[in-house]
Scaffold this active site. Structure first.
Site, PDB file in Angstrom:
ATOM      1  N   GLU A 111       0.870  -1.110  -0.041  1.00 25.90           N
ATOM      2  CA  GLU A 111      -0.016  -0.056   0.092  1.00 25.90           C
ATOM      3  C   GLU A 111       0.964   1.265   0.121  1.00 25.90           C
ATOM      4  O   GLU A 111       1.580   1.595   1.062  1.00 25.90           O
ATOM      5  CB  GLU A 111      -0.825  -0.035   1.305  1.00 25.90           C
ATOM      6  CG  GLU A 111      -1.759  -0.981   1.386  1.00 25.90           C
ATOM      7  CD  GLU A 111      -3.003  -1.066   0.439  1.00 25.90           C
ATOM      8  OE1 GLU A 111      -3.259  -0.050  -0.152  1.00 25.90           O
ATOM      9  OE2 GLU A 111      -3.549  -1.966   0.273  1.00 25.90           O
TER      10      GLU A 111
ATOM     11  N   CYS B  94      -3.489   7.672   4.283  1.00 23.85           N
ATOM     12  CA  CYS B  94      -3.053   7.494   2.849  1.00 23.85           C
ATOM     13  C   CYS B  94      -4.146   7.841   1.981  1.00 23.85           C
ATOM     14  O   CYS B  94      -4.048   7.749   0.811  1.00 23.85           O
ATOM     15  CB  CYS B  94      -2.801   5.732   2.590  1.00 23.85           C
ATOM     16  SG  CYS B  94      -3.880   4.823   3.466  1.00 23.85           S
TER      17      CYS B  94
HETATM   18  P1  NAP Z   1       8.568   4.038   5.204  1.00 26.68           P
HETATM   19  O1  NAP Z   1       9.701   4.798   5.144  1.00 26.68           O
HETATM   20  O2  NAP Z   1       8.199   3.458   3.682  1.00 26.68           O
HETATM   21  O3  NAP Z   1       8.673   2.623   5.961  1.00 26.68           O
HETATM   22  C1  NAP Z   1       7.609   1.706   6.201  1.00 26.68           C
HETATM   23  C2  NAP Z   1       8.459   0.332   6.742  1.00 26.68           C
HETATM   24  O4  NAP Z   1       9.445   0.180   5.640  1.00 26.68           O
HETATM   25  C3  NAP Z   1       9.260   0.809   8.100  1.00 26.68           C
HETATM   26  O5  NAP Z   1       9.251  -0.417   8.849  1.00 26.68           O
HETATM   27  C4  NAP Z   1      10.772   0.770   7.550  1.00 26.68           C
HETATM   28  O6  NAP Z   1      11.727   0.525   8.579  1.00 26.68           O
HETATM   29  C5  NAP Z   1      10.512  -0.163   6.356  1.00 26.68           C
HETATM   30  N1  NAP Z   1      11.548   0.173   5.505  1.00 26.68           N
HETATM   31  C6  NAP Z   1      11.629   1.530   4.635  1.00 26.68           C
HETATM   32  N2  NAP Z   1      12.714   1.385   3.924  1.00 26.68           N
HETATM   33  C7  NAP Z   1      13.240   0.355   3.878  1.00 26.68           C
HETATM   34  C8  NAP Z   1      14.519  -0.348   3.307  1.00 26.68           C
HETATM   35  N3  NAP Z   1      15.173   0.213   2.216  1.00 26.68           N
HETATM   36  N4  NAP Z   1      14.965  -1.334   3.524  1.00 26.68           N
HETATM   37  C9  NAP Z   1      14.189  -2.226   4.884  1.00 26.68           C
HETATM   38  N5  NAP Z   1      13.095  -1.801   5.326  1.00 26.68           N
HETATM   39  C10 NAP Z   1      12.651  -0.196   4.971  1.00 26.68           C
HETATM   40  O7  NAP Z   1       7.101   4.780   5.279  1.00 26.68           O
HETATM   41  P2  NAP Z   1       6.897   5.510   6.379  1.00 26.68           P
HETATM   42  O8  NAP Z   1       7.712   6.616   6.880  1.00 26.68           O
HETATM   43  O9  NAP Z   1       6.467   4.863   7.848  1.00 26.68           O
HETATM   44  O10 NAP Z   1       5.158   6.135   6.289  1.00 26.68           O
HETATM   45  C11 NAP Z   1       5.112   7.351   5.599  1.00 26.68           C
HETATM   46  C12 NAP Z   1       4.660   6.975   3.957  1.00 26.68           C
HETATM   47  O11 NAP Z   1       4.083   6.002   3.823  1.00 26.68           O
HETATM   48  C13 NAP Z   1       3.915   8.235   3.455  1.00 26.68           C
HETATM   49  O12 NAP Z   1       5.034   8.603   2.408  1.00 26.68           O
HETATM   50  C14 NAP Z   1       2.692   7.640   2.943  1.00 26.68           C
HETATM   51  O13 NAP Z   1       2.483   7.795   1.609  1.00 26.68           O
HETATM   52  C15 NAP Z   1       2.909   6.116   2.825  1.00 26.68           C
HETATM   53  N6  NAP Z   1       1.648   5.294   3.286  1.00 26.68           N
HETATM   54  C16 NAP Z   1       0.638   4.721   2.426  1.00 26.68           C
HETATM   55  C17 NAP Z   1      -0.090   4.008   2.853  1.00 26.68           C
HETATM   56  C18 NAP Z   1      -1.354   3.327   1.862  1.00 26.68           C
HETATM   57  O14 NAP Z   1      -2.190   2.625   2.371  1.00 26.68           O
HETATM   58  N7  NAP Z   1      -1.087   3.562   0.676  1.00 26.68           N
HETATM   59  C19 NAP Z   1      -0.636   3.982   4.273  1.00 26.68           C
HETATM   60  C20 NAP Z   1       0.397   4.631   5.113  1.00 26.68           C
HETATM   61  C21 NAP Z   1       1.541   5.429   4.850  1.00 26.68           C
HETATM   62  P3  NAP Z   1      12.057   1.317   9.796  1.00 26.68           P
HETATM   63  O15 NAP Z   1      10.667   1.684  10.387  1.00 26.68           O
HETATM   64  O16 NAP Z   1      13.190   0.745  10.452  1.00 26.68           O
HETATM   65  O17 NAP Z   1      12.592   2.638   9.010  1.00 26.68           O
END
Ligand code: NAP
Length: 503
Positions: A245, A282
């Site tokens: 998502e 989102c």
């Molecule tokens: P994120 O930075 O993508 O992190 C999400 C998860 O993925 C975290 O557990 C993070 O680990 C892990 N992760 C990210 N990059 C990684 C990598 N290169 N290698 C391994 N693990 C990795 O997202 P966020 O900052 O939590 O959320 C904000 C974003 O999510 C917003 O931009 C929004 O657009 C999007 N979002 C979308 C939805 C939807 O339903 N479409 C819902 C909510 C949010 P760590 O925690 O250890 O860093």
């Protein structure tokens, strides 16, 4: 070893160390335990799984006060929001128990042996079975309903899959508390050891996705994070499904008729939808088409008034607040975008940011690289003649698309619906896309880049993501799942082409 710290978003300071980052060897042990739990868990059947999900719901409910208090401290989300999210999380667990009781998700199908136009046919029996241990990456913005005890986890458990969760760095304390609640429920019911696992740390999360014992990944987060995990999956020996998502603008179109009939009411609903939960949803509407002229002007004036009065928002973590600032700076750099209103000023303390209302002429939209701005900002695009249709067709896809129109504007509604259906997985009429009901008919997904699959992560059909079809041909009764045996009366089944309901 890295420490996983719990940070207070209102100050940006570390409050406590929650855990050590999971060591590579431990990740392998957790996945091995999950793999060993898979067959015994499946063998315990749907009734056991329904009981487990209800017990998880009960345990989360029992800990309500502690969960909400820690959630407020770790996320800066307000108490009513977290209480409501916990209610949703418990409901979701119980709803998947109902899905198991009802049983149609199995698509149980029997073709008895017999003559066919192609000659004699064998006895064939097909249904959906658990895919195996799955990894779930919880979302930062829904620390309960989309995180450790959230929809991905309970739908996977319902399907019969062991789950290893990756705790989000934004709420590690809440992740641990809710994980322990689920584990306590599992222990009380003597669920197989290793059924539930948890991993802390970004690198260990990557190792989890790479591990050959993991058979699917659920993810809610950023497009960048999702692409990074997809890259890891592409490098695996065995490809596995990735259910991401990701991102979206969630456009709203307000017609001339709707602006004239109820512009101020639409403005109030819009601003509420944009600034609620700090705009960190989102489904937050990020782009709103409003007609030029007096009615559109009145709508925009009311939105300006409301955004100007909105307080500064404390966002979830440093990564999101930095991304909010840089995305707004990029929007400000476009000569065609004007700032209409700003709310309370952000302070140096913690992750506070200023809500913003921006405006552009719809005819200039294609000159901008429009990406999701996660947080309390929305862009109004003013249109005349046929411009929303032209601009809409050039937009990236989203989770939702919304039309505000008057009943008399039938042709307009039909035309906009056709366009938006190409761009979104959920179409709304005279409403706002934030607030996603958990139900049987829900769909939370859309074309890339809102998600990367055809599936939903909200609602009962979310279970499909964790299931694999198997057909048994001329199988002896004793090897068949009970749902495929002759005269099993409890679930809907398609027998020799006819759908039969339970007796
Ligand atoms: P994120 O930075 O993508 O992190 C999400 C998860 O993925 C975290 O557990 C993070 O680990 C892990 N992760 C990210 N990059 C990684 C990598 N290169 N290698 C391994 N693990 C990795 O997202 P966020 O900052 O939590 O959320 C904000 C974003 O999510 C917003 O931009 C929004 O657009 C999007 N979002 C979308 C939805 C939807 O339903 N479409 C819902 C909510 C949010 P760590 O925690 O250890 O860093």
């Amino acid at each position: 070893m890295d420490t996983i710290d719990s940070i207070d978003p209102s100050t940006g300071h570390v409050v406590e160390a929650v855990a050590e980052a999971t060591a590579p060897g431990q990740v392998a042990e957790i996945v091995a335990a999950a793999a060993a739990a898979a067959a015994p868990f499946e063998a315990l059947g749907r009734g056991f799984r329904a009981g487990l999900l209800r017990a998880i719901g009960d345990e989360l409910e029992r800990l309500r006060a502690e969960i909400v208090a820690l959630g407020m401290r770790e996320t800066a989300l307000p108490e009513p929001r977290l209480n409501a999210e916990l209610t949703r999380t418990v409901y979701q667990a119980n709803l998947f128990a109902d899905v198991l009781d009802e049983g149609s998700y199995l698509e149980a199908t029997i073709d008895h042996a017999g003559e066919t136009p192609m000659g004699p046919g064998p006895d064939l029996r097909r249904m959906l079975t658990p895919i195996g241990p799955v990894a779930v990456f919880g979302a930062s913005n829904f620390p309960l309903a989309f995180s450790v005890p959230g929809g991905d986890t309970v739908s996977a458990l319902a399907a019969g899959c062991p789950v290893v969760v990756k705790a989000h760095s934004s709420h590690p304390g809440l992740s641990l508390l809710t994980f322990r609640a689920m584990a306590a429920a599992a222990d009380r019911l003597n669920a197989p050891t290793g059924l539930l696992g948890i991993v802390f740390g970004t690198e260990p999360g990557a190792a989890l996705v790479a591990h050959p014992g993991i058979k699917a990944v659920g993810f809610t987060g950023s497009l960048v994070g999702g692409k990074a995990l997809m890259g890891i999956i592409n490098d695996r020996e065995e490809p596995i499904p990735f259910y991401g998502e990701l991102a979206g603008l969630n456009p709203i179109v307000v017609t001339e008729g709707a602006a004239a009939a109820r512009g101020e009411t639409i403005a109030a609903g819009l601003v509420n939808s944009v600034i609620g939960s700090g705009g960190q949803l989102c489904t937050k509407p990020g782009l709103v088409f409003v007609p030029r002229g007096a009615a559109g002007d009145a709508l925009v004036a009311e939105a300006v008034r409301l955004v100007s009065a909105a307080p500064a928002a404390t966002l979830l973590n440093a990564r999101i607040s930095e991304s909010y600032r840089s995305t707004n700076a990029a929007l400000d750099a476009y000569p065609d975008i004007e700032v209409l209103a700003e709310g309370g000023r952000s302070t140096a303390a913690g992750f506070t940011v200023t809500p913003r209302l921006l405006q552009v002429d719809a005819s200039r939209l294609h000159d901008q690289e429009l990406a999701e701005c996660f947080g309390p900002t929305t862009l109004i695009a003013r249109y005349g003649a046929d411009q929303p249709e032209t601009a809409l067709s050039g937009l990236p896809a989203s989770l939702t698309g919304t039309v505000h129109a008057e009943p008399s504007e039938t042709d307009r509604i039909r035309h906009l619906s056709t366009l938006l259906k190409e761009k979104a997985g959920r179409l709304l009429y005279n409403g706002f896309p934030t607030g996603v009901l958990v139900s049987w008919a829900q769909h939370h997904g859309g074309p890339w880049p809102s998600t990367n699959t055809l599936h939903t992560s909200v609602g009962t059909t979310a279970i499909r993501r964790w299931l694999r079809p198997v057909a048994w041909q001329d199988a002896p009764t004793e090897v068949l799942p009970e749902e495929l045996r002759e005269d099993y009366p409890l679930i809907p089944r398609r027998i020799d082409g006819r759908l039969l309901l339970p007796r």
